[in-house]
Design a protein around this motif. Sequence first.
Motif, PDB file in Angstrom:
ATOM      1  N   LYS A 196       7.040   8.734   5.810  1.00 36.96           N
ATOM      2  CA  LYS A 196       8.397   8.223   5.545  1.00 36.96           C
ATOM      3  C   LYS A 196       9.217   9.227   4.740  1.00 36.96           C
ATOM      4  CE  LYS A 196       6.616   5.595   1.581  1.00 36.96           C
ATOM      5  NZ  LYS A 196       6.415   4.243   1.021  1.00 36.96           N
ATOM      6  N   HIS A 197       8.582   9.936   3.837  1.00 38.19           N
ATOM      7  CA  HIS A 197       9.307  10.932   3.046  1.00 38.19           C
ATOM      8  C   HIS A 197       9.679  12.148   3.891  1.00 38.19           C
ATOM      9  CE1 HIS A 197       8.601   8.634  -0.543  1.00 38.19           C
ATOM     10  NE2 HIS A 197       7.283   8.715  -0.408  1.00 38.19           N
ATOM     11  N   LEU A 198       8.784  12.584   4.750  1.00 38.32           N
ATOM     12  CA  LEU A 198       9.074  13.740   5.593  1.00 38.32           C
ATOM     13  C   LEU A 198      10.171  13.432   6.595  1.00 38.32           C
ATOM     14  CD1 LEU A 198       5.409  14.955   6.217  1.00 38.32           C
ATOM     15  CD2 LEU A 198       7.129  16.063   4.785  1.00 38.32           C
ATOM     16  N   VAL A 199      10.148  12.231   7.152  1.00 39.34           N
ATOM     17  CA  VAL A 199      11.222  11.830   8.074  1.00 39.34           C
ATOM     18  C   VAL A 199      12.551  11.788   7.341  1.00 39.34           C
ATOM     19  CG1 VAL A 199      12.112   9.911   9.455  1.00 39.34           C
ATOM     20  CG2 VAL A 199       9.698  10.573   9.648  1.00 39.34           C
ATOM     21  N   ARG A 200      12.543  11.285   6.104  1.00 39.81           N
ATOM     22  CA  ARG A 200      13.772  11.260   5.306  1.00 39.81           C
ATOM     23  C   ARG A 200      14.287  12.667   5.040  1.00 39.81           C
ATOM     24  NH1 ARG A 200      13.872  12.101   0.001  1.00 39.81           N
ATOM     25  NH2 ARG A 200      11.629  11.673  -0.175  1.00 39.81           N
ATOM     26  N   PHE A 212       0.844  -1.181   0.000  1.00 42.82           N
ATOM     27  CA  PHE A 212       0.000   0.000   0.000  1.00 42.82           C
ATOM     28  C   PHE A 212       0.887   1.242   0.000  1.00 42.82           C
ATOM     29  CE2 PHE A 212      -3.048  -3.080   1.779  1.00 42.82           C
ATOM     30  CZ  PHE A 212      -4.127  -2.815   0.948  1.00 42.82           C
ATOM     31  N   PRO A 213       0.319   2.408  -0.326  1.00 45.01           N
ATOM     32  CA  PRO A 213       1.141   3.627  -0.371  1.00 45.01           C
ATOM     33  C   PRO A 213       1.889   3.933   0.915  1.00 45.01           C
ATOM     34  CG  PRO A 213      -0.960   4.014  -1.452  1.00 45.01           C
ATOM     35  CD  PRO A 213      -1.045   2.654  -0.823  1.00 45.01           C
ATOM     36  N   ASP A 214       1.335   3.543   2.066  1.00 46.32           N
ATOM     37  CA  ASP A 214       2.008   3.849   3.329  1.00 46.32           C
ATOM     38  C   ASP A 214       3.075   2.828   3.689  1.00 46.32           C
ATOM     39  OD1 ASP A 214       0.328   1.742   3.892  1.00 46.32           O
ATOM     40  OD2 ASP A 214      -0.159   2.438   5.908  1.00 46.32           O
ATOM     41  N   GLY A 215       3.304   1.839   2.829  1.00 49.53           N
ATOM     42  CA  GLY A 215       4.324   0.827   3.084  1.00 49.53           C
ATOM     43  C   GLY A 215       3.794  -0.475   3.628  1.00 49.53           C
ATOM     44  N   THR A 216       2.497  -0.583   3.861  1.00 46.21           N
ATOM     45  CA  THR A 216       1.919  -1.829   4.352  1.00 46.21           C
ATOM     46  C   THR A 216       2.106  -2.933   3.322  1.00 46.21           C
ATOM     47  OG1 THR A 216       0.234  -0.558   5.528  1.00 46.21           O
ATOM     48  CG2 THR A 216      -0.170  -2.915   5.243  1.00 46.21           C
ATOM     49  N   LYS A 271      -1.091  10.054   6.167  1.00 43.88           N
ATOM     50  CA  LYS A 271      -0.399   8.870   6.710  1.00 43.88           C
ATOM     51  C   LYS A 271      -0.565   7.676   5.772  1.00 43.88           C
ATOM     52  CE  LYS A 271      -1.656   5.326   9.956  1.00 43.88           C
ATOM     53  NZ  LYS A 271      -2.211   4.445   9.065  1.00 43.88           N
ATOM     54  N   GLU A 272      -1.799   7.432   5.323  1.00 44.55           N
ATOM     55  CA  GLU A 272      -2.051   6.294   4.444  1.00 44.55           C
ATOM     56  C   GLU A 272      -1.382   6.478   3.082  1.00 44.55           C
ATOM     57  OE1 GLU A 272      -3.263   3.574   5.282  1.00 44.55           O
ATOM     58  OE2 GLU A 272      -4.254   4.010   7.180  1.00 44.55           O
ATOM     59  N   ALA A 273      -1.211   7.714   2.661  1.00 42.96           N
ATOM     60  CA  ALA A 273      -0.575   7.977   1.369  1.00 42.96           C
ATOM     61  C   ALA A 273       0.934   7.846   1.426  1.00 42.96           C
ATOM     62  CB  ALA A 273      -0.959   9.364   0.868  1.00 42.96           C
ATOM     63  N   ARG A 299      -0.878  13.691  -4.887  1.00 48.65           N
ATOM     64  CA  ARG A 299       0.075  14.488  -5.659  1.00 48.65           C
ATOM     65  C   ARG A 299       1.105  15.139  -4.748  1.00 48.65           C
ATOM     66  NH1 ARG A 299      -1.728  18.505 -10.456  1.00 48.65           N
ATOM     67  NH2 ARG A 299      -2.643  16.502 -11.093  1.00 48.65           N
ATOM     68  N   LEU A 300       0.694  15.639  -3.595  1.00 47.01           N
ATOM     69  CA  LEU A 300       1.652  16.255  -2.674  1.00 47.01           C
ATOM     70  C   LEU A 300       2.699  15.241  -2.213  1.00 47.01           C
ATOM     71  CD1 LEU A 300      -0.721  18.509  -0.526  1.00 47.01           C
ATOM     72  CD2 LEU A 300       0.977  19.260  -2.186  1.00 47.01           C
ATOM     73  N   VAL A 301       2.256  14.031  -1.933  1.00 46.28           N
ATOM     74  CA  VAL A 301       3.210  12.987  -1.530  1.00 46.28           C
ATOM     75  C   VAL A 301       4.128  12.640  -2.691  1.00 46.28           C
ATOM     76  CG1 VAL A 301       3.426  10.603  -0.737  1.00 46.28           C
ATOM     77  CG2 VAL A 301       1.648  12.073   0.221  1.00 46.28           C
ATOM     78  N   LEU A 302       3.599  12.610  -3.901  1.00 46.68           N
ATOM     79  CA  LEU A 302       4.421  12.314  -5.076  1.00 46.68           C
ATOM     80  C   LEU A 302       5.501  13.379  -5.268  1.00 46.68           C
ATOM     81  CD1 LEU A 302       3.106  10.976  -8.449  1.00 46.68           C
ATOM     82  CD2 LEU A 302       4.709  12.868  -8.435  1.00 46.68           C
TER      83      LEU A 302
END
Length: 840
Positions: free
Chosen positions: A445-449, A321-325, A439-441, A405-408
């Motif tokens: 993980k990107h913000l922490v990186r 899933f997008p959140d890494g699940t 969170k689900e998107a 899109r923001l996550v992308l």
Amino acid sequence: MLGSTIPILTPSFNLNPSHFVPSITTIARVTLSSSSKSHSKLTLLPRFSLSSNGSPDRALHPPSPVSGIDEHESESSSDFGDDNVALFVRMLGLDRDFLDREQAIIALWQYSLGGENYINNIMQFPGCINLVVNLLRSESSSSCEAAAGLLRSLSSIDLYRNSVADSGAIEEINRLLTQSSLAPEVKLQSMSTLWNLSVDDKIRVKVAKSDTLLLAIKYLDDEDSKVKEAAAGVLANLALSRVNHDIMVEAGVIPKLAKFLMSDSEGSKVIRKEARNALLELVKDEYYRILVIEEGLIPVPLIGAATYKSYAPRLYESPAFPDGTEIERTYTKPSRFGASEVLVGLNFDNNADIDEAKVNAIIGQTQQQFLVRIGAIEMEETEPHSERSNDERVTLLHWIDGVARLVLILELEDKSAIVRAAESIASACINEHMRIAFKEAGAIKHLVRLLACDDNAIRLAAAQALERLSASNVVCRVIEGEGGLGPLVSILKCSDVAGAIVEKSLNVLGQILDPSKEMQLKFYDGSVNGSEKVFGRAKNDGSTGLSSTEQAASKTNPSSFRNDILDSVFTARLVEILKSPSPSLQEKAASVLEFVALTDPSLTAIISVDIENGLNSTFQQSLLKISANMESDMEDQFSVAHAIELEEAGLAISAASRLLTRLLDSKQIRDNLNFSSFIDTLREILKSNIPLRSKDWVAACLVKLSSLSGYDTSSNNPINVEVTLYETIPRLVEQIKTSFALESQENAVVELNRIVSEGVVDCTGTIISEGAVYSLVKLIEEGSERGVEASLTILYNLSMDSENHSALVAAGAVPALKKIVLSEKPQWQRALHLLRSLQT
């Protein structure tokens, strides 16, 4: 953003404006040969707007077919019709027959569709506009349509827009649009004229002061799509003036416009464009941006299609899933042609429980990645000639697409785009729904990186986004699971990091390590619900559906975690923040230090630093000293800014008091602590005007300090007296006054009666000054026997001082007491004694 104008209409009889522009005599023959009720229908040409020099405005719209007119033919037609224009203008006169006026206005309207030269011929006669406006009062729909249509043509020229506005056209059109039974053609021409007029910023003010705004909102629900387009265009132009925003929002324009962008089935492209333009102006205001987001639209930065070329989709990773699940593979061997990988959805366990948030995340991610791959991203939202710079351009997307899109964008290489996306994520996190959506998107993980990036602008934007996201307890777990504590602690340990980044990082840590959250204490004891399974297995396998990041958080190694927060450099940095002048930072630092104390009962890391001076700095709030000298300046004392500052100071003091209370459990801390200094400081704070809810931990810490320091623990102890007077009694009075539950009010009254009856402290003055008498009188009328008895006792004790009688009488005690006596309730004798006391 430039104001938009609308297209000019042309007759639907077989005339091709690219090759022929009708002269006035031609129109006259067509018009005079027709009855007043048999006019030809009119259709729309592609939109265009004429500038003051007569050329089509190509910055706004594509070239108009009018630009293809043969120059010689246009000139000859104009010359040939000059005299006839004067004839038809004279036919508009009030002394003319109604049929002549109607035929004249229709002929002039059709003539004006030839372009600016033809409109110039009409405007050679100064009184023409007033005669046209007068025809808006005609009972004939054809006359009204033609009059409004001619005004629409005139207002499309910059030079004549003011003349149309000054002629009273706005007022007449508004009057016309209020009619319940109005022909669609008349509505279209009238609203389109207002659309043209609202392009001018000066006229826009006049339009906004009239009824046009409410009428435009009303016609957004019209059956005719063209009328809705014109109404949306008017609103888009009005939104260009910030002074109109308040009245537009109060009139309910946001939900009306948002519905056109929430569904592809709502309205045409023109309506969607104008609705987006209007809302984009409104989202410039922070509060109105929240209202737009609540309607399901998210502001998303436009970064240019070329920027997305750096996006590299992960095609060969395990399905997730997008959140890494992780998604468990249910097939045992690979397909010969890789079909199992491509059609992984067909292998998904049907018994798996996929919540709606995960489904929306998949939909959004799939749509946005598809647009990137085919190179169509931002194609619809981008304006080719916008006045905004590339760093300011934004669009509005449905929240599912906007989140994806923001996550992308966070995965791209362009630093400015990443910063803008992170800032947009922060502004979009207005509620738990949006925080869970990000969170689900997979945004966490990107913000922490990005926290580890060497660019301060990116780190600040990422920390700001995480700060807003961490308001959710669920998100806090994911931040920890993604390894977010390490970068946050590193930022605080580094003295070279900018103050804003430190503040945001500390706020995130304060949310994650908040000791008051019971969830945190359970969280670090081990796994949650004992589940370490991946998503996608059957429910009867014991899976809870936690994402991989949440599972990682539940299995966090305690020793690794302690190495991060128990570092002496980290705790020393927190103590430095305690000494800073910012109450908000002091509050978070004290909260994190308390969590350190809970994690390591030996307090090794805290004992090694100068914690006493840090606490003293927090308790010695400069605002409290200033407030003590401001008693004469009542206006400053009760100002909103002062109240906010007191609130922040109170929160910082409360957190520091809670920390000190926790540290007092350590013998090593007690042996080196200056008890008398802290007791004196906290006693002064208890008497201050910080919010009452911030005094609970101050009182608790003060009582513990006095007990450990050898003070008399009896009720006559001055510290206990002050705690009762400045914390306990005000808290009980507030509970009596503000609680909605009768039982809660009565419990507070019984406790207050015990304190008053014991005579520990003279608290009657506090009860009177806090305005509790009204609530006590109300309780003797509506309360149970227990509440009535306690309230009567308190009121009787208050009446022992004759100075309180006026307050009791003003609160309505006399009629309430008479009612108890006359009804002979069990308390009638006590009520009678109190009544006699008041009458004397």
